[in-house]
Design an enzyme around this catalytic site. Sequence first.
Site, PDB file in Angstrom:
ATOM      1  N   HIS A   1      -3.404  -0.870   2.676  1.00  0.00           N
ATOM      2  CA  HIS A   1      -2.620  -0.891   3.907  1.00  0.00           C
ATOM      3  C   HIS A   1      -1.650  -2.065   3.927  1.00  0.00           C
ATOM      4  O   HIS A   1      -1.894  -3.096   3.289  1.00  0.00           O
ATOM      5  CB  HIS A   1      -3.558  -0.898   5.119  1.00  0.00           C
ATOM      6  CG  HIS A   1      -4.411   0.323   5.181  1.00  0.00           C
ATOM      7  ND1 HIS A   1      -5.719   0.341   4.739  1.00  0.00           N
ATOM      8  CD2 HIS A   1      -4.121   1.584   5.572  1.00  0.00           C
ATOM      9  CE1 HIS A   1      -6.205   1.562   4.882  1.00  0.00           C
ATOM     10  NE2 HIS A   1      -5.254   2.342   5.379  1.00  0.00           N
TER      11      HIS A   1
ATOM     12  N   ASP B   1      -7.497  -4.984   1.409  1.00  0.00           N
ATOM     13  CA  ASP B   1      -8.001  -3.743   0.817  1.00  0.00           C
ATOM     14  C   ASP B   1      -7.086  -3.204  -0.274  1.00  0.00           C
ATOM     15  O   ASP B   1      -7.453  -2.278  -1.001  1.00  0.00           O
ATOM     16  CB  ASP B   1      -8.231  -2.671   1.890  1.00  0.00           C
ATOM     17  CG  ASP B   1      -6.952  -2.238   2.599  1.00  0.00           C
ATOM     18  OD1 ASP B   1      -5.872  -2.789   2.295  1.00  0.00           O
ATOM     19  OD2 ASP B   1      -7.039  -1.344   3.463  1.00  0.00           O
TER      20      ASP B   1
ATOM     21  N   SER C   1      -2.653   7.120   6.901  1.00  0.00           N
ATOM     22  CA  SER C   1      -2.619   5.826   7.575  1.00  0.00           C
ATOM     23  C   SER C   1      -1.525   4.903   7.050  1.00  0.00           C
ATOM     24  O   SER C   1      -1.080   4.006   7.768  1.00  0.00           O
ATOM     25  CB  SER C   1      -3.980   5.130   7.439  1.00  0.00           C
ATOM     26  OG  SER C   1      -4.316   4.936   6.080  1.00  0.00           O
TER      27      SER C   1
END
Length: 287
Positions: free
Chosen positions: A268, A265, A138
């Site tokens: 990301h 987080d 991701s």
Amino acid sequence: MLVGTAVLGAVLVLLALGWTMGSRLRNASAAGPDRAPVGVVPSEPAGPDGAGGTPTSTAVRRGAVSVFSQAAATTTTSVDPVPALTDPLGRALMVVAPVPTTTTVASTVVAPPAPSTAAASTTTAVPPIRRVTGVGDSIMVGAAERLADAVKDRLGATVEINARIGRPFGEGIQVVHDLVAAGQVGDAVIVHLGTNGPIDEAMVREMLDDFRSVPRVVVVNVRVPRDYEATVNDVLATVASTYPNVRLVDWYGATNGHPELFWSDGVHLRPGGSAFYAGLLADALAA
């Protein structure tokens, strides 16, 4: 007679109490549960398996994958500026493979050697990079557009990215096998995996063995607040040092002390973080 009447009265009182309690239980059941179902954490922060785009404040956990819920409407916002980090590549690029060293001579050369006895150049020429293959999770998904633009600007090369949200390293190995078998690997490769779980040396070797014929392979280590972070980075550094065509980019070190690059987080990338990531990898390919 009096005893019978007392017993009958007691029975009637017990029946009345039982009917009252049953009514309350029926009403409570009809109202539904007062807590979320097991396995759904409405306010859980996004983990490493989350999407790479702009997250909302909640994430839904489905099994082992945390998926960000995206906003329904798109709004125009200003893009974060690229952080002004001094010489990021100098801190991040770790040429861990053995490379020849050159000695700088301070004195003036009086008589140059004859051409027949000149030492051969110790620099290995890398063929021009025209096509880059990216394999990632991701993090690469979120920065894909910026990465393609940076590589195009820096090298004039195109980028073909094979990345998936939540991809574990083991799946990446199979992806690499398939790409090699199909002849779809470019002149250079970027690998950024390890965000979504622990790895071992055998796994990394299995992947890098497929890239032995690729002139330049850039492996990126991880920044993820999980207990396997240090182990993943140690394994990547150890294995990468045994492949002469591999360069390790210390993403963890390059971003240390720069929380503004990340969403809450800590994994990301914000727009500015994506731009920094893209420029770092493009420079590593070109160096």
